[in-house]
Design an enzyme around this catalytic site. Sequence first.
Site, PDB file in Angstrom:
ATOM      1  N   LYS A  18       0.875  -1.077   0.091  1.00 59.70           N
ATOM      2  CA  LYS A  18      -0.078  -0.105   0.000  1.00 59.70           C
ATOM      3  C   LYS A  18       0.873   1.318   0.036  1.00 59.70           C
ATOM      4  O   LYS A  18       2.135   1.186   0.369  1.00 59.70           O
ATOM      5  CB  LYS A  18      -1.127   0.098   1.317  1.00 59.70           C
ATOM      6  CG  LYS A  18      -0.225   0.103   2.389  1.00 59.70           C
ATOM      7  CD  LYS A  18       0.135   1.305   3.253  1.00 59.70           C
ATOM      8  CE  LYS A  18       0.805   1.084   4.583  1.00 59.70           C
ATOM      9  NZ  LYS A  18       1.637   2.218   4.955  1.00 59.70           N
ATOM     10  N   ASP A 145      -2.874  -2.158   9.539  1.00 65.77           N
ATOM     11  CA  ASP A 145      -2.840  -2.087   7.961  1.00 65.77           C
ATOM     12  C   ASP A 145      -3.435  -3.337   7.358  1.00 65.77           C
ATOM     13  O   ASP A 145      -3.558  -3.656   6.280  1.00 65.77           O
ATOM     14  CB  ASP A 145      -1.769  -2.030   7.310  1.00 65.77           C
ATOM     15  CG  ASP A 145      -1.058  -0.323   7.813  1.00 65.77           C
ATOM     16  OD1 ASP A 145      -1.823   0.561   8.015  1.00 65.77           O
ATOM     17  OD2 ASP A 145       0.128  -0.315   7.611  1.00 65.77           O
TER      18      ASP A 145
HETATM   19  P1  ATP Z   1       3.568  -0.585   7.947  1.00 64.38           P
HETATM   20  O1  ATP Z   1       3.694   0.487   6.580  1.00 64.38           O
HETATM   21  O2  ATP Z   1       2.551  -1.262   8.030  1.00 64.38           O
HETATM   22  O3  ATP Z   1       3.989   0.429   9.091  1.00 64.38           O
HETATM   23  P2  ATP Z   1       6.060  -1.500   7.119  1.00 64.38           P
HETATM   24  O4  ATP Z   1       6.051  -1.881   5.739  1.00 64.38           O
HETATM   25  O5  ATP Z   1       7.023   0.070   7.486  1.00 64.38           O
HETATM   26  O6  ATP Z   1       4.932  -1.540   8.018  1.00 64.38           O
HETATM   27  P3  ATP Z   1       6.968  -4.088   7.533  1.00 64.38           P
HETATM   28  O7  ATP Z   1       7.693  -4.389   6.486  1.00 64.38           O
HETATM   29  O8  ATP Z   1       5.669  -4.387   8.015  1.00 64.38           O
HETATM   30  O9  ATP Z   1       6.974  -2.362   7.779  1.00 64.38           O
HETATM   31  O10 ATP Z   1       8.127  -4.369   8.888  1.00 64.38           O
HETATM   32  C1  ATP Z   1       8.249  -4.057   9.982  1.00 64.38           C
HETATM   33  C2  ATP Z   1       8.900  -5.124  10.953  1.00 64.38           C
HETATM   34  O11 ATP Z   1       8.116  -6.260  10.924  1.00 64.38           O
HETATM   35  C3  ATP Z   1      10.090  -5.668  10.242  1.00 64.38           C
HETATM   36  O12 ATP Z   1      11.238  -4.822  10.697  1.00 64.38           O
HETATM   37  C4  ATP Z   1      10.455  -6.976  10.586  1.00 64.38           C
HETATM   38  O13 ATP Z   1      11.216  -7.266  11.480  1.00 64.38           O
HETATM   39  C5  ATP Z   1       9.014  -7.490  11.181  1.00 64.38           C
HETATM   40  N1  ATP Z   1       8.437  -8.612  10.374  1.00 64.38           N
HETATM   41  C6  ATP Z   1       7.628  -9.570  11.008  1.00 64.38           C
HETATM   42  N2  ATP Z   1       7.124 -10.322  10.062  1.00 64.38           N
HETATM   43  C7  ATP Z   1       7.447  -9.927   8.803  1.00 64.38           C
HETATM   44  C8  ATP Z   1       7.169 -10.150   7.539  1.00 64.38           C
HETATM   45  N3  ATP Z   1       6.360 -11.424   7.042  1.00 64.38           N
HETATM   46  N4  ATP Z   1       7.637  -9.356   6.596  1.00 64.38           N
HETATM   47  C9  ATP Z   1       8.263  -8.137   6.733  1.00 64.38           C
HETATM   48  N5  ATP Z   1       8.458  -7.909   8.312  1.00 64.38           N
HETATM   49  C10 ATP Z   1       8.086  -8.736   9.079  1.00 64.38           C
END
Ligand code: ATP
Length: 315
Positions: A18, A145
């Site tokens: 997203k 999310d």
């Molecule tokens: P958001 O946009 O929802 O705030 P994000 O995209 O910034 O999230 P994510 O990629 O969801 O961040 O990752 C956040 C943390 O979640 C990572 O640093 C990782 O350690 C942990 N994590 C746990 N499971 C997963 C997964 N399946 N994929 C990615 N990260 C994961």
Amino acid sequence: MTSAPTTRRSVTVRVPAKVNLELNVGPRRPDGYHEVSTVYMAVGLHDEVTVVPSDDWSVLVSGPYADRVPRDETNLALRAARALARQVGVDDRVSVLIHKEIPVAGGMAGGSADAAGALLACDHLWGLGLPRDDLLEMAGDLGSDIPFVLAGGIAVGSGRGERLAPVLARGTYHWVLAVSPTGLSTPAVYAECDRLRAAAGGAAVPAPEPTTAMMTALRSGDVEALGAALSNDLSEAALSLSPGLGEVLVAGLEYGAVGGLISGSGPTVAFLTDSPEAALDLCVSLTASGVAGEVRRAKGPVHGAQVVPGPSARG
Ligand code: ATP
């Protein structure tokens, strides 16, 4: 606990990333979360989540960002699968295979996407056929999310972002995404936002709501108006923690984007362009400039989580 009537050997779900077109951050709530009003758009960067019946719970990750994804019980996809099993009283276990194309800790809901994928995949694997509203509710309990990446398209999120409402929108949009080599932690960016607000005098923060400019732009499908309406209350905090993002933003706008912003808590910078050709040009210019780490293109809006028909290519 009972064994589910497993109907297939494995199920694969494709789930999008997203971009937040608008993220209005309200006051911090007693539970520590912030009240937000956001407009989400699902974009065509996808993870694939495959669940396979197994004697024990496990996670395997492939793809360009695999080394940054935890493989233990903290993995969000595994947590979602286990939570679903617990909730519906199934004692089957699965191996979760994630093919990761969504940047990790990039503000693009990558972990949430995998959790949404695991929920839908297990629902199919175990033949549960849960009503969509039940899946959305469970998703919202697991993460802010997750309901949106299940649903896809364009939607307004309120509460922590988990309460979705439809948006009248038209048009297909062409994005260029500047992905940073290092992520930003969502809680750290919210904490920095609170710190900056307190340092600026700590004025009362109004309840967040969608802006008229954004709703009008989406209703008309006017890309220039959408570019002008993009906004993110977490920008200042993300820039404070990662000042180099400012240079990326300036470069993308100079090279012809009709708008740009930090997606969610960052550090991915999303640029809106007015055609597929303009997106390709911007991609080339940004890559050549060397200011952005990795540069990707994606169209939006796209569907939410969907079961991939037939045997998985990667399963
Ligand atoms: P958001 O946009 O929802 O705030 P994000 O995209 O910034 O999230 P994510 O990629 O969801 O961040 O990752 C956040 C943390 O979640 C990572 O640093 C990782 O350690 C942990 N994590 C746990 N499971 C997963 C997964 N399946 N994929 C990615 N990260 C994961």
